[in-house]
Design a protein around this motif. Sequence first.
Motif, mmCIF file in Angstrom:
data_model
loop_
_atom_site.group_PDB
_atom_site.id
_atom_site.type_symbol
_atom_site.label_atom_id
_atom_site.label_comp_id
_atom_site.label_asym_id
_atom_site.label_seq_id
_atom_site.Cartn_x
_atom_site.Cartn_y
_atom_site.Cartn_z
ATOM 1 N N LYS A 194 0.668 -1.342 0.082
ATOM 2 C CA LYS A 194 -0.159 -0.116 0.059
ATOM 3 C C LYS A 194 0.887 1.427 -0.170
ATOM 4 O O LYS A 194 0.761 2.328 -0.539
ATOM 5 C CB LYS A 194 -0.953 -0.046 1.371
ATOM 6 N N MET B 91 3.970 5.700 -5.564
ATOM 7 C CA MET B 91 3.898 5.686 -6.928
ATOM 8 C C MET B 91 2.867 6.752 -7.602
ATOM 9 O O MET B 91 3.242 7.247 -8.263
ATOM 10 C CB MET B 91 3.641 4.268 -7.521
ATOM 11 N N VAL B 92 1.705 6.702 -6.831
ATOM 12 C CA VAL B 92 0.833 7.671 -7.184
ATOM 13 C C VAL B 92 1.155 8.940 -7.064
ATOM 14 O O VAL B 92 1.110 10.103 -7.865
ATOM 15 C CB VAL B 92 -0.596 7.412 -6.377
ATOM 16 N N ASN C 33 2.163 1.881 -3.387
ATOM 17 C CA ASN C 33 1.158 2.435 -4.259
ATOM 18 C C ASN C 33 0.946 3.998 -4.025
ATOM 19 O O ASN C 33 1.067 4.760 -4.801
ATOM 20 C CB ASN C 33 -0.341 1.961 -4.171
ATOM 21 N N GLU C 34 1.188 4.394 -2.676
ATOM 22 C CA GLU C 34 1.035 5.751 -2.529
ATOM 23 C C GLU C 34 2.036 6.382 -2.847
ATOM 24 O O GLU C 34 2.108 7.785 -3.618
ATOM 25 C CB GLU C 34 0.881 5.885 -0.857
ATOM 26 N N ALA D 227 4.765 14.584 -10.725
ATOM 27 C CA ALA D 227 5.341 14.753 -12.026
ATOM 28 C C ALA D 227 4.440 15.532 -12.878
ATOM 29 O O ALA D 227 4.988 16.272 -13.842
ATOM 30 C CB ALA D 227 5.775 13.341 -12.648
ATOM 31 N N ALA D 228 3.253 14.912 -13.206
ATOM 32 C CA ALA D 228 2.404 15.658 -14.241
ATOM 33 C C ALA D 228 2.041 17.016 -13.714
ATOM 34 O O ALA D 228 2.070 17.962 -14.556
ATOM 35 C CB ALA D 228 1.054 14.736 -14.147
ATOM 36 N N VAL E 153 3.869 10.127 -9.570
ATOM 37 C CA VAL E 153 3.057 10.484 -10.836
ATOM 38 C C VAL E 153 2.484 11.599 -11.078
ATOM 39 O O VAL E 153 2.413 12.506 -12.076
ATOM 40 C CB VAL E 153 2.273 9.069 -11.595
ATOM 41 N N ILE E 154 1.359 11.935 -9.779
ATOM 42 C CA ILE E 154 0.793 13.060 -9.941
ATOM 43 C C ILE E 154 1.824 14.512 -9.965
ATOM 44 O O ILE E 154 1.389 15.403 -10.577
ATOM 45 C CB ILE E 154 -0.096 13.246 -8.639
ATOM 46 N N LEU F 83 5.042 19.295 -14.714
ATOM 47 C CA LEU F 83 5.105 19.123 -16.113
ATOM 48 C C LEU F 83 4.057 20.139 -16.597
ATOM 49 O O LEU F 83 4.506 21.105 -17.548
ATOM 50 C CB LEU F 83 4.735 17.831 -16.993
ATOM 51 N N VAL F 84 2.949 20.088 -16.179
ATOM 52 C CA VAL F 84 1.747 21.038 -16.761
ATOM 53 C C VAL F 84 2.217 22.641 -16.144
ATOM 54 O O VAL F 84 2.158 23.266 -16.968
ATOM 55 C CB VAL F 84 0.355 20.589 -16.398
#
Lengths: 260, 329
Positions: free
Chosen positions: B2, B8-9, B5-6, B15-16, B12-13, B19-20
């Motif tokens: 768990k 990695m999420v 998962n936390e 990084a996005a 990813v968030i 980036l934006v």
Amino acid sequence: MIRLLGAPFAALGRGSTTLAEGVGRWGMLTGQTIQALRHVDVWLRLLLPQMARVGVDSVPIALFIAMFTGIVLALQASYTFTGAIPLYFVGVLVGKTMMLELGPVLTGLALSGRVGANIAAELGTMRVTEQIDALETLAYPPVAYLVVPRVLAAIIMFPVVTALAIGMGIFAGWATSIQLLDMTSAEFINGLTLFFVPFDVTFAMIKATSFGFMVASIGCFFGFTTEGGAEGVGHSTTRAVVVSSMVILVLDAFWAVTLL
Amino acid sequence: MKRSNEAMVGVVILAALILVTFGTLWLQGVTLRADEREVTAAFNRVGLIKAGNAVKLRGVRIGRIREIQVAPQGDLVEVTMRIQEDISLPDDAVAIVSPESLFGDWQIEIASRDHFPEHRYANPREPDHLPGYSIPDISQLTATADRISADIEVLTERVGIAFSEETARNIASLIENVENVTQRLSDLISQQADAFSGVTEEIQVIAEEVGYAATGARQSFERINQTLAREEFSQALSDMTEVTASLRQITREMEGTPEDIRGMAVKADSTFARINSIMAGLEAGEGTLGRLLEDPTMAQEMEGTLQELQLLLSDIRENPRRYLRLSIF
């Protein structure tokens, strides 16, 4: 004779009725999903794993698709523009196309096949094995437990994956331009910034969010409505992918008409 | 699992989001540096510029357009730009909206007013705002071309009305006449060209003669120079000096002569007065000589007397004994 002549009309009527029934039932499920948002204690602890499955696990395939899309875009743009339009317009085309169209749509289509099919198969299996019925028997809200976390995860993670895919596509276009084309990095960046407006990013995020909601909700709908054992699961999975892909394209046109 | 998962999420968030956010700012040309300042320019119209477009000085990008808004009075458009703090603008700076390329991207070029004095710049209300001018975009040019084409259409129609068969014949005749005149002019020019070539030859001959004369003059001057350089000339000059001195001496000696001459003149004057008096008497017929001049009878008598006297003398010469009797005793 009359029956023969009336068959197409009957098929059209049946199809329309089925479509209206399906849309209605999907609307009802969507309404139940919105109502189930109040069961925060149920869906919140399931949200993160779903975000990992929907988003993090989808990043590699999304980046892979975006990378080759960016390469092809740059090469085709240079092939089209050579001799007529300055090559820095390769940057314009790669940036605009990735942000406005191919980034969200290709990511949505890829994730509809991966996430939509996964959700439909998972929930369809639970339906045919009566696990969902068991949840209802235990007074456990199945929509809050199964649908809400998946839909919310898709709504949150589709824009994230789409943003990363857009970045990868532009990066691949830039690398292709300076390595394979007779362009400098400054030329590509000049083209990239030439017609950029912040709304391009907003537009992409709006599309990705709507795609995420539709893919997840359609996958949940077909999973919830699965009948007939393993064959029904396969059928629901296929229909979920096909319908969500079509809806993505329809939504793409809808947003283009309404927002651009 | 768990926690993985936390993480990695979250990655990813994040990084996005990065980036934006930074991608959008970078593509807009926004820099996070604080050393920027705002400059506002006023325009009557702003063409096709939009926020984020380039602001250039001497062709170099020094900033971007931050905001475009119509002034509250509605008669001006105020464009706020962010430019580099360390860039000094010209004292008479103006802002010109122009296309950055042929493909629809626009920019604001800041320049000295002296470089583009022909534009009609907007008059800003605030003294620190730059006067601005927008070069007409393609739609304005197209509208102007449309008006021109309409005018040409009207003109063509009127020409069509005015251009009858008779006009055509007249024009054909006119063209023929012009052709004849042209031919004549051509012939005339050919003739004049021959005459001109003759004149040119004469001028050439004259020029050669002038050249010879100049050569002769040069030789004469050289000889004069040589002559002036000789000792004889110096001697002659000294002789002339002596002559001049002698003349000066003579002049001094003659200084008393005028008085004598003046006396002689007085005497001559009295003599001439007397002669005048005599002449007046003669003219008046006074005296013997006057009567002689005045009375022709006397002259005739004298002439007769003289003839008789001559006869007498002749006779005496021939017959002296008739008149002379010599006796010695």
